[in-house]
Motif scaffolding. Sequence first.
Motif, short mmCIF file in Angstrom:
data_model
loop_
_atom_site.label_atom_id
_atom_site.label_comp_id
_atom_site.label_asym_id
_atom_site.label_seq_id
_atom_site.Cartn_x
_atom_site.Cartn_y
_atom_site.Cartn_z
N SER A 1 -27.24 91.90 59.62
CA SER A 1 -25.93 91.64 59.00
C SER A 1 -25.60 90.15 58.93
CB SER A 1 -24.83 92.38 59.76
OG SER A 1 -24.74 91.92 61.09
N ARG A 2 -26.13 89.36 59.87
CA ARG A 2 -25.81 87.93 59.83
C ARG A 2 -26.30 87.31 58.53
NH1 ARG A 2 -27.15 84.53 65.03
NH2 ARG A 2 -29.29 84.84 64.35
N ILE A 3 -27.54 87.59 58.18
CA ILE A 3 -28.08 87.03 56.93
C ILE A 3 -27.36 87.61 55.73
CG2 ILE A 3 -30.14 86.96 55.46
CD1 ILE A 3 -31.81 86.60 57.93
N ASP A 4 -27.06 88.90 55.76
CA ASP A 4 -26.34 89.52 54.64
C ASP A 4 -24.99 88.85 54.41
OD1 ASP A 4 -28.31 91.32 53.94
OD2 ASP A 4 -27.54 92.91 55.24
N ASP A 5 -24.32 88.44 55.48
CA ASP A 5 -23.04 87.75 55.34
C ASP A 5 -23.20 86.42 54.61
OD1 ASP A 5 -21.72 89.78 56.63
OD2 ASP A 5 -21.65 88.77 58.58
N TYR A 6 -24.29 85.70 54.92
CA TYR A 6 -24.53 84.43 54.21
C TYR A 6 -24.96 84.67 52.77
CZ TYR A 6 -23.91 81.66 58.42
OH TYR A 6 -23.36 81.05 59.52
N LEU A 7 -25.68 85.76 52.52
CA LEU A 7 -26.03 86.10 51.14
C LEU A 7 -24.77 86.37 50.33
CD1 LEU A 7 -29.12 88.48 51.63
CD2 LEU A 7 -29.10 86.01 51.16
N HIS A 8 -23.76 86.93 50.99
CA HIS A 8 -22.47 87.18 50.34
C HIS A 8 -21.89 85.86 49.83
CE1 HIS A 8 -18.14 87.96 50.03
NE2 HIS A 8 -18.45 89.25 49.89
N HIS A 9 -21.97 84.81 50.65
CA HIS A 9 -21.46 83.50 50.24
C HIS A 9 -22.21 82.98 49.02
CE1 HIS A 9 -20.30 79.26 50.33
NE2 HIS A 9 -21.59 78.96 50.34
N HIS A 10 -23.51 83.15 48.99
CA HIS A 10 -24.33 82.63 47.89
C HIS A 10 -24.38 83.59 46.70
CE1 HIS A 10 -25.77 79.14 50.12
NE2 HIS A 10 -25.99 79.93 51.16
N ARG A 11 -23.61 84.68 46.79
CA ARG A 11 -23.54 85.68 45.70
C ARG A 11 -24.93 86.23 45.36
NH1 ARG A 11 -19.58 81.93 44.58
NH2 ARG A 11 -17.49 82.80 44.24
N ILE B 1 -29.12 78.58 55.93
CA ILE B 1 -28.82 79.80 56.68
C ILE B 1 -29.36 79.69 58.11
CG2 ILE B 1 -29.32 82.26 56.88
CD1 ILE B 1 -29.25 82.42 53.82
N ILE B 2 -30.60 79.20 58.24
CA ILE B 2 -31.19 79.06 59.58
C ILE B 2 -30.35 78.11 60.43
CG2 ILE B 2 -33.18 78.21 60.88
CD1 ILE B 2 -34.96 79.14 58.58
N TYR B 3 -29.94 77.00 59.84
CA TYR B 3 -29.13 76.03 60.59
C TYR B 3 -27.82 76.66 61.05
CZ TYR B 3 -26.08 72.04 61.47
OH TYR B 3 -25.18 71.17 62.06
N ARG B 4 -27.16 77.40 60.17
CA ARG B 4 -25.90 78.05 60.54
C ARG B 4 -26.12 79.07 61.64
NH1 ARG B 4 -21.61 75.06 59.03
NH2 ARG B 4 -21.75 74.44 56.84
N THR C 1 -14.12 89.75 60.84
CA THR C 1 -13.99 88.89 62.01
C THR C 1 -13.98 87.42 61.58
OG1 THR C 1 -16.38 88.68 62.36
CG2 THR C 1 -15.27 90.58 63.38
N LEU C 2 -13.52 86.57 62.49
CA LEU C 2 -13.55 85.14 62.21
C LEU C 2 -14.98 84.66 62.00
CD1 LEU C 2 -10.97 83.68 64.77
CD2 LEU C 2 -10.64 84.21 62.36
N GLY D 1 -16.36 82.86 58.60
CA GLY D 1 -17.07 81.60 58.58
C GLY D 1 -18.35 81.69 57.77
N ARG D 2 -19.06 82.80 57.89
CA ARG D 2 -20.29 82.97 57.12
C ARG D 2 -19.99 83.11 55.63
NH1 ARG D 2 -22.28 87.73 61.07
NH2 ARG D 2 -22.88 86.48 62.89
N TYR D 3 -18.97 83.88 55.30
CA TYR D 3 -18.62 84.06 53.89
C TYR D 3 -18.27 82.73 53.24
CZ TYR D 3 -18.17 89.07 54.98
OH TYR D 3 -18.40 90.37 55.36
N LEU D 4 -17.65 81.83 54.03
CA LEU D 4 -17.24 80.53 53.50
C LEU D 4 -18.28 79.44 53.75
CD1 LEU D 4 -13.51 80.62 54.70
CD2 LEU D 4 -14.40 81.13 52.41
N ASN D 5 -19.36 79.80 54.48
CA ASN D 5 -20.40 78.82 54.85
C ASN D 5 -19.81 77.66 55.65
OD1 ASN D 5 -23.15 78.14 54.90
ND2 ASN D 5 -22.90 76.71 53.20
N ARG D 6 -18.94 78.01 56.61
CA ARG D 6 -18.30 77.02 57.47
C ARG D 6 -18.49 77.43 58.92
NH1 ARG D 6 -18.33 74.93 53.27
NH2 ARG D 6 -16.66 73.91 52.12
#
Length: 397
Positions: free
Chosen positions: A77-87, A128-131, A222-223, A227-232
Amino acid sequence: MQGNLHEIDVRSILQLIELGQRTGQLLIEVPNLYSSNKADTDDAGETDDTGKYQQKYWLVFFLNGRIIYCQAGENLSRIDDYLHHHRIETNFDKQQLTGLGKHNPSEYEYLWLLLEENLISPKIAENIIYRLICETLFDLFNLQEGYFIFLGDSAIAPQLTSWEISPLVTQITQQLQGWNQLYPYIHSPYQLLVLADRVHLNSSLPEATITKLKQWADGKTTLRQLGRYLNRDILTVAKVIYPHVQQGWLKLTSPQTNQNIQITQGKNKAKILCINDTKSTCETIESILQAQGYEAMGYTLPEVIALSQPLEALSLIVQLQPNLILCDIITPELNDYEICAMLRQSQVFRYIPMIMLSSKDKFIDRIRTRMAGVTDYLIKPFNNDELLMLVKKYLRG
């Protein structure tokens, strides 16, 4: 290198790995955390149907004292959340995803699958790896209890890039200092954001901001996910919402918290202790071993002692003094990792061979067995020859 986080913190462990320019994996584990609701979990935890954590763990991978990757738990799910940010949308079938994790952690193989399918670029993968590294270290630096083991080994491969440890430690430490200033309003990355006072929000914030808040402040995000959705990073997100939480316009909530022992006696026999919650398994193992015989090793037919209730049986193991332990048990009270780890704490069992029987054959499962002090690992279903080979190997030793 292994020990307890009561004795040394994660920052110090990382600094030692950096100074020694070590290559391998660091496993950090906090077993038996309890949650009364499945929703009350984070990335590193897994729950069963009762909501009890089976295990909570993190893996950090190193190459010459630099961090290559960090994984929390086994879900994707962590990676999927970042994929959400990158559409980015994926369309992998179940077989592709369930096949992950044989050689490397499942999350890492998932990332490389995305690269191989050209769904993400190397630049996005690196971001993504860095985050993921930063958020994992953020959580690890907050740990005050748990166990760790560093396993020197060849580096995880393939590799995209690596990061120096010292700058990361400095950065995450500063984040935590800022994070702690937000207490008690914000105290966990897994708090859920909820709209509490729409009237004041509508009159005080731009319409575009309100629209975004309505999208994310749904009591389900969750917060950390935000953060992942916004890449922050988590601190940046927390600082933005903090004034509104203070004023009561936004609210942060926590996820809802809503057999008989058989012992046979014998002389000059190899005592093989079978800790298993299924009596038939021990009987099968006994029949396989007794058909072989152990005269060549100085033993008569082996004596297989079945212990099916581990909490009661643990007190008897010292009296039994087995030559070999076979372990395959998962109960609400204990699992095989915990049993082996507990036995290894005793001087009596520190050097007795322990073989874990398991149907799990993924990278993390083998790492866990090593952390628990298991001598060897046998994958179920196994044939007679495989069992005999291991038993002979360790009884001879």
